[in-house]
Design a protein around this motif. Structure first.
Motif, PDB file in Angstrom:
ATOM      1  N   ASP A 102      36.955  40.265  36.934  1.00 43.64           N
ATOM      2  CA  ASP A 102      35.836  41.142  36.581  1.00 43.64           C
ATOM      3  C   ASP A 102      36.154  41.919  35.303  1.00 43.64           C
ATOM      4  O   ASP A 102      37.189  41.693  34.665  1.00 43.64           O
ATOM      5  N   ALA A 103      35.282  42.851  34.960  1.00 46.29           N
ATOM      6  CA  ALA A 103      35.425  43.613  33.716  1.00 46.29           C
ATOM      7  C   ALA A 103      36.708  44.427  33.670  1.00 46.29           C
ATOM      8  O   ALA A 103      37.206  44.749  32.587  1.00 46.29           O
ATOM      9  N   LYS A 104      37.262  44.776  34.839  1.00 48.22           N
ATOM     10  CA  LYS A 104      38.522  45.530  34.896  1.00 48.22           C
ATOM     11  C   LYS A 104      39.728  44.608  35.055  1.00 48.22           C
ATOM     12  O   LYS A 104      40.836  45.075  35.317  1.00 48.22           O
ATOM     13  N   GLN A 105      39.484  43.304  34.912  1.00 52.95           N
ATOM     14  CA  GLN A 105      40.519  42.272  35.020  1.00 52.95           C
ATOM     15  C   GLN A 105      41.067  42.108  36.444  1.00 52.95           C
ATOM     16  O   GLN A 105      42.142  41.548  36.638  1.00 52.95           O
ATOM     17  N   ALA A 106      40.330  42.601  37.429  1.00 54.66           N
ATOM     18  CA  ALA A 106      40.705  42.381  38.827  1.00 54.66           C
ATOM     19  C   ALA A 106      40.319  40.954  39.211  1.00 54.66           C
ATOM     20  O   ALA A 106      39.232  40.472  38.868  1.00 54.66           O
ATOM     21  N   ILE A 107      41.202  40.282  39.919  1.00 54.43           N
ATOM     22  CA  ILE A 107      40.958  38.896  40.316  1.00 54.43           C
ATOM     23  C   ILE A 107      39.874  38.862  41.393  1.00 54.43           C
ATOM     24  O   ILE A 107      39.975  39.519  42.426  1.00 54.43           O
TER      25      ILE A 107
END
Length: 161
Positions: A102-107
């Motif tokens: 996602d936009a926060k780089q969470a998988i």
């Protein structure tokens, strides 16, 4: 596949933002053309462009999180992919991790894509998430992975931004 006017589809990608104007027609590679025809039959889309990317190892060859350049998808560069079309990733060779973040780089999703696997990335997924083949220095450096990527390129090409 060439357009009706004889020009070939071009997908402008990569950090250098240049146009990739050379290549071969898929009809020159029967296995790739057969795969394209399978996608037409099974997915109902008509990809007209294919690129093969070699990931020789996990340390130096990876794909940082990104969205493909598509009409209607936020981001810089030419949006050569036709609106509301998918792109398809066929894995050949050594399995590597593929992720959506996602936009926060969470998988959001991840999977080691096996040899011969097919992944369809819809326009909605491309718009809402980033995808990546992450850096993986622990992977063997003598077992390459190839991504065979089919896209539908719009014509005429939009101006580069």
């Amino acid at each position: 596949m060439p357009f009706d006017d004889g020009t070939v589809p071009v997908y402008r990608w990569g950090q250098n933002r240049t146009e990739y104007t050379r290549g071969s027609l898929l009809t020159d590679f029967p296995a790739l053309e057969n795969l394209r025809q399978r996608l037409i039959g099974e997915a109902g889309e008509r990809p007209n462009h294919c690129i093969v990317i070699r990931y020789s190892d996990g340390q130096h060859h990876h794909a940082p999180p990104h969205r493909d350049r598509q009409a209607g998808v936020p981001g810089n560069g030419a949006h050569d992919m036709a609106v509301a079309t998918s792109f398809f990733v066929v894995t050949v060779g050594y399995p590597r991790l593929f992720q959506f973040v996602d936009a926060k780089q969470a998988i959001v999703w991840q999977e080691r894509l096996a040899h011969g696997s097919l992944l369809q990335v819809t326009a909605d997924l491309n718009r809402s998430l980033w995808h990546t083949v992450p850096r993986a220095p622990e992977e063997p450096n003598d077992r390459p992975r190839y991504s065979v990527i089919f896209r539908t390129i719009q014509h005429p090409a939009p101006p580069a931004s």
